[in-house]
Design a protein around this motif. Structure first.
Motif, PDB file in Angstrom:
ATOM      1  N   ARG A 234       0.827  -1.198   0.000  1.00  0.00           N
ATOM      2  CA  ARG A 234       0.000   0.000   0.000  1.00  0.00           C
ATOM      3  C   ARG A 234       0.864   1.252   0.000  1.00  0.00           C
ATOM      4  O   ARG A 234       1.999   1.249   0.480  1.00  0.00           O
ATOM      5  N   ALA A 235       0.286   2.340  -0.519  1.00  0.00           N
ATOM      6  CA  ALA A 235       0.901   3.650  -0.403  1.00  0.00           C
ATOM      7  C   ALA A 235       0.408   4.308   0.888  1.00  0.00           C
ATOM      8  O   ALA A 235      -0.437   3.765   1.599  1.00  0.00           O
ATOM      9  N   ALA A 236       0.956   5.479   1.206  1.00  0.00           N
ATOM     10  CA  ALA A 236       0.546   6.215   2.401  1.00  0.00           C
ATOM     11  C   ALA A 236      -0.003   7.569   1.975  1.00  0.00           C
ATOM     12  O   ALA A 236       0.502   8.193   1.043  1.00  0.00           O
ATOM     13  N   TYR A 237      -1.032   8.049   2.681  1.00  0.00           N
ATOM     14  CA  TYR A 237      -1.679   9.315   2.368  1.00  0.00           C
ATOM     15  C   TYR A 237      -1.662  10.196   3.617  1.00  0.00           C
ATOM     16  O   TYR A 237      -1.915   9.715   4.731  1.00  0.00           O
ATOM     17  N   PHE A 238      -1.367  11.467   3.422  1.00  0.00           N
ATOM     18  CA  PHE A 238      -1.259  12.392   4.549  1.00  0.00           C
ATOM     19  C   PHE A 238      -2.028  13.672   4.244  1.00  0.00           C
ATOM     20  O   PHE A 238      -1.857  14.262   3.174  1.00  0.00           O
ATOM     21  N   VAL A 239      -2.865  14.082   5.199  1.00  0.00           N
ATOM     22  CA  VAL A 239      -3.538  15.382   5.142  1.00  0.00           C
ATOM     23  C   VAL A 239      -3.072  16.163   6.359  1.00  0.00           C
ATOM     24  O   VAL A 239      -3.339  15.764   7.500  1.00  0.00           O
ATOM     25  N   VAL A 240      -2.348  17.244   6.121  1.00  0.00           N
ATOM     26  CA  VAL A 240      -1.748  18.020   7.197  1.00  0.00           C
ATOM     27  C   VAL A 240      -2.463  19.361   7.300  1.00  0.00           C
ATOM     28  O   VAL A 240      -2.493  20.129   6.330  1.00  0.00           O
ATOM     29  N   ALA A 241      -3.041  19.654   8.464  1.00  0.00           N
ATOM     30  CA  ALA A 241      -3.712  20.926   8.705  1.00  0.00           C
ATOM     31  C   ALA A 241      -2.794  21.803   9.545  1.00  0.00           C
ATOM     32  O   ALA A 241      -2.464  21.453  10.689  1.00  0.00           O
ATOM     33  N   ALA A 242      -2.364  22.925   8.994  1.00  0.00           N
ATOM     34  CA  ALA A 242      -1.442  23.817   9.714  1.00  0.00           C
ATOM     35  C   ALA A 242      -1.464  25.190   9.081  1.00  0.00           C
ATOM     36  O   ALA A 242      -1.754  25.352   7.900  1.00  0.00           O
ATOM     37  N   ASP A 243      -1.132  26.184   9.895  1.00  0.00           N
ATOM     38  CA  ASP A 243      -1.007  27.560   9.416  1.00  0.00           C
ATOM     39  C   ASP A 243       0.370  27.733   8.813  1.00  0.00           C
ATOM     40  O   ASP A 243       1.376  27.724   9.523  1.00  0.00           O
ATOM     41  N   GLY A 244       0.443  27.883   7.498  1.00  0.00           N
ATOM     42  CA  GLY A 244       1.729  28.007   6.820  1.00  0.00           C
ATOM     43  C   GLY A 244       2.481  29.276   7.154  1.00  0.00           C
ATOM     44  O   GLY A 244       3.688  29.375   6.890  1.00  0.00           O
ATOM     45  N   GLN A 245       1.807  30.260   7.768  1.00  0.00           N
ATOM     46  CA  GLN A 245       2.466  31.524   8.095  1.00  0.00           C
ATOM     47  C   GLN A 245       3.153  31.503   9.460  1.00  0.00           C
ATOM     48  O   GLN A 245       3.900  32.418   9.788  1.00  0.00           O
ATOM     49  N   ARG A 246       2.852  30.461  10.256  1.00  0.00           N
ATOM     50  CA  ARG A 246       3.460  30.391  11.591  1.00  0.00           C
ATOM     51  C   ARG A 246       4.929  30.025  11.466  1.00  0.00           C
ATOM     52  O   ARG A 246       5.284  29.113  10.748  1.00  0.00           O
ATOM     53  N   GLY A 247       5.776  30.685  12.242  1.00  0.00           N
ATOM     54  CA  GLY A 247       7.195  30.351  12.289  1.00  0.00           C
ATOM     55  C   GLY A 247       7.925  30.831  11.049  1.00  0.00           C
ATOM     56  O   GLY A 247       9.050  30.456  10.824  1.00  0.00           O
TER      57      GLY A 247
END
Length: 247
Positions: A234-247
């Motif tokens: 199987r492959a792996a799937y990732f959904v990442v929720a984050a504020d791209g402006q932080r840091g």
């Protein structure tokens, strides 16, 4: 659209991993969006929820990801099948890593036999139940101590604890090779394709953000591309929720 994209990618490019970044400031509804997406993809994917902020203070990122994946796979199985996941995982790791674990098992077995030989009376009286009970109690106490030591060793050397994970990192020349192999093995134990939903990453410090994303990239890259991966894997799937402006 996110749910459709995940399902479409799995159906048309089953061997290709997929990463999606949901960008938005704090309070904009990223977690609520993940909940809605999970409802839509639940029939097609085994969703692993991962709170990056909670996990960032506990252990290395790879250990937290593998633990979350194993827990979700185990939870999805019927109660009577759950222990077999850990048994098969441990057997696979022992087979992969070779002699150290087999040697430890043999030593434990030898110590158990010696304890039984030393504690068991040479010529027990046929009706001396009191002496027999004392001997059996002492034997069980010794085996209990031995079992506790084995559990502690498993936590250290089979990655059943954060301390064991750090020890593994410090004692291996190339730890990510074994980590990627174990990640791939767990993915193939799931009855559905696995999708990680990673939330609250923007609440973590920069060091952990880099560590987590680099870990994901390394594990997926070491699995090989669609042309290299066997069709059964199987492959792996990732959904990442984050504020791209932080840091």
């Amino acid at each position: 659209m996110i749910a459709l994209r995940l399902v479409e990618t799995h159906l048309t490019q089953a061997g290709t991993s997929f990463l999606l970044h949901v960008d938005g400031p704090w309070g904009s509804g990223k977690s609520s969006l993940l909940n809605l997406v999970e409802e839509r993809v639940a029939p097609y994917f085994q969703v692993v929820r991962f709170d990056a902020w909670q996990q960032s203070r506990l252990a290395p990122a790879w250990w937290s990801l593998l633990t979350a994946l194993r827990s979700e796979i185990t939870r999805s199985r019927p109660q009577w099948r759950r222990p077999f996941v850990r048994i098969r995982e441990s057997a696979t790791r022992i087979r992969r890593t070779g002699s150290p674990y087999a040697l430890a098992f043999v030593l434990v077995a030898i110590v158990a036999v010696l304890l039984g030989y030393l504690l068991w009376p040479r010529q027990p009286a046929p009706l001396d139940w009191q002496q027999l009970a004392k001997t059996v109690t002492a034997l069980f106490a010794a085996l209990g101590t031995l079992g506790a030591g084995a559990i502690l060793a498993a936590r250290l050397f089979l990655w059943d604890s954060a301390r064991g994970a750090r020890l593994f990192e410090q004692t291996q020349a190339n730890p990510m090779a074994d980590i990627s192999a174990r990640f791939r093995w767990l993915l193939n134990r799931s009855e559905k394709p696995v999708a990680f939903f990673i939330d609250d990453l923007d609440r973590c410090d920069q060091k952990y953000v880099v560590e987590l994303l680099d870990t994901i990239q390394t594990m997926v890259r070491d699995m090989g591309g669609a042309q290299q991966r066997p069709p059964a894997e199987r492959a792996a799937y990732f959904v990442v929720a984050a504020d791209g402006q932080r840091g």
